[in-house]
Enzyme design. Structure first.
Site, PDB file in Angstrom:
ATOM      1  N   GLY A 243      26.791  41.977  13.586  1.00 14.34           N
ATOM      2  CA  GLY A 243      27.629  43.162  13.481  1.00 14.34           C
ATOM      3  C   GLY A 243      28.950  43.006  14.197  1.00 14.34           C
ATOM      4  N   ASP A 244      29.708  44.090  14.215  1.00 12.13           N
ATOM      5  CA  ASP A 244      31.036  44.135  14.825  1.00 12.13           C
ATOM      6  C   ASP A 244      31.000  45.205  15.911  1.00 12.13           C
ATOM      7  OD1 ASP A 244      33.681  44.513  15.530  1.00 12.13           O
ATOM      8  OD2 ASP A 244      34.370  45.061  13.524  1.00 12.13           O
ATOM      9  N   PHE A 245      31.147  44.805  17.175  1.00 11.58           N
ATOM     10  CA  PHE A 245      30.999  45.775  18.260  1.00 11.58           C
ATOM     11  C   PHE A 245      32.109  46.813  18.292  1.00 11.58           C
ATOM     12  CE2 PHE A 245      32.110  41.692  20.633  1.00 11.58           C
ATOM     13  CZ  PHE A 245      33.484  41.888  20.647  1.00 11.58           C
ATOM     14  N   HIS A 263      37.091  40.300  28.847  1.00  5.75           N
ATOM     15  CA  HIS A 263      38.268  39.512  29.215  1.00  5.75           C
ATOM     16  C   HIS A 263      38.967  38.904  28.000  1.00  5.75           C
ATOM     17  CE1 HIS A 263      36.497  35.151  29.729  1.00  5.75           C
ATOM     18  NE2 HIS A 263      36.102  35.717  28.607  1.00  5.75           N
TER      19      HIS A 263
END
Length: 354
Positions: A243-245, A263
């Site tokens: 998935g895509d956070f 970071h």
């Protein structure tokens, strides 16, 4: 104001003091850092340390085994010996030191993949536009290749494999500290957001056998996590989700790990990731940010400050102070609870609901 009456010629002609000569020598070593880095890269790429694991070999034997030009290879090996990476013996033979052992691929605290990281992120070309980066803030990867780091890796799978290996190597160094340095009592589920192949999550699950884990990563990386989790014996307690956070993270967990994730991003996008974790976490949940800390002592801060420059060049992200992490948490509707140093220079920055 003290203005010198000496002419520029007389100032130049003055003999340097012993302290100034020593400073010049130290500065020369800094200036020559790229030469040292490239020599270490040669040894890592050619697998020199692995070839020396059974004992010393001559530069001729090493050249034959690596299809290298012996006179040129010898000059690199000789430099590495002067740095303590190798030990030079008679007849142009070389053996490993404890330092050089870190370039082996099969030892604890290996740094071989890390030594090849610059190549994985586009090579030294990425650092060439550093003046433009300092003037504009645009990352060197973007300026050099016309795309961000993660787009670059997606279009260069051979570099992505090396990058992932370096990330796993780095994570393995601090994973035991994170597994032991946080109180997981009462915790049922841990979600590792952007957790690579699962090196950190596997260490936590192995140390706390009642925990269940969820590893969330981009599809290409998530697809490679199975063998790592199987090897650690935790695959039966860990779900892998692609998935895509930025679009959301799994709901209802007690702990959300963000290890070497924030970071990579500027403040606005870091806040967006934290906000997704806050939205998803259980009522008494926590966000565990695992990043390099910036100590007050400049000498101790050096590893993190070097990483900070790397983030400037590579992703446009940054290393942050504790106060800066507190500010990110506040913007995301969270509050800083505590900061716990683990494996130097890493620490765990804990966020709770504000």
């Amino acid at each position: 104001m003290n203005i010198s009456t000496e002419s520029p010629v007389s100032q130049t002609a003055r003999q340097p003091t012993a302290e100034e000569r020593e400073a010049a020598t130290a500065m020369l070593r800094m200036i020559s850092g790229i030469h040292i880095s490239r020599a270490i890269y040669v040894a890592a790429e050619l697998g020199i340390a692995d070839r020396l694991a059974a004992g010393p070999l001559s530069s001729a034997e090493l050249a034959e085994g690596t299809q290298a030009h012996e006179p040129s290879l010898y000059r690199v090996l000789r430099l590495l010996a002067s740095l303590g990476v190798l030990a030079e013996g008679e007849h142009r033979s070389f053996g490993l030191t404890v330092l050089g052992d870190r370039l082996r691929s099969d030892v604890p605290a290996s740094m071989r993949s890390w030594a090849m990281l610059v190549e994985a992120i586009g090579g030294v070309r990425t650092f060439e536009p550093i003046i433009r980066t300092v003037r504009t803030g645009a990352p060197g990867v973007d300026l050099t290749y016309g795309m961000g780091l993660f787009e670059f890796l997606a279009s260069h799978p051979e570099h992505a494999a090396s990058f992932d290996a370096a990330m796993s190597e780095r994570t393995a160094a601090f994973a035991p500290g994170v597994a032991a340095g946080h109180d997981y009592s009462g915790v049922r589920t841990v979600v590792d957001v952007g957790g690579g192949k699962g090196t950190l999550l596997a260490a936590i699950l192995r140390a706390h056998v009642r925990l269940r884990g969820v590893l969330m990563e981009a599809p290409a990386v998530a697809a490679a996590a199975g063998p790592v989790l199987e090897a650690a014996g935790v695959a039966d307690r860990c779900e892998v989700i692609a998935g895509d956070f930025f679009a959301g993270v799994p709901d209802g967990a007690d702990r959300y790990l963000l290890a070497n994730v924030l970071h990579d991003w500027d403040d606005d996008r870091a806040v967006a990731i934290l906000a997704e974790c806050r939205k998803a976490m259980a009522k008494d949940g926590r966000v565990l940010i695992v990043e390099r800390l910036i100590p007050d002592d400049p000498e101790q801060a050096l590893p993190t400050l070097l990483s900070d420059l790397n983030m400037l060049i590579v992703t446009g992200g940054k290393e942050r102070t504790n106060a800066e992490y507190a500010s990110l948490l506040t913007r995301a509707g969270l509050a800083l609870d505590r900061v716990t140093p683990v494996s130097f220079p890493y620490g765990v920055i804990e966020g709770i609901r504000a």
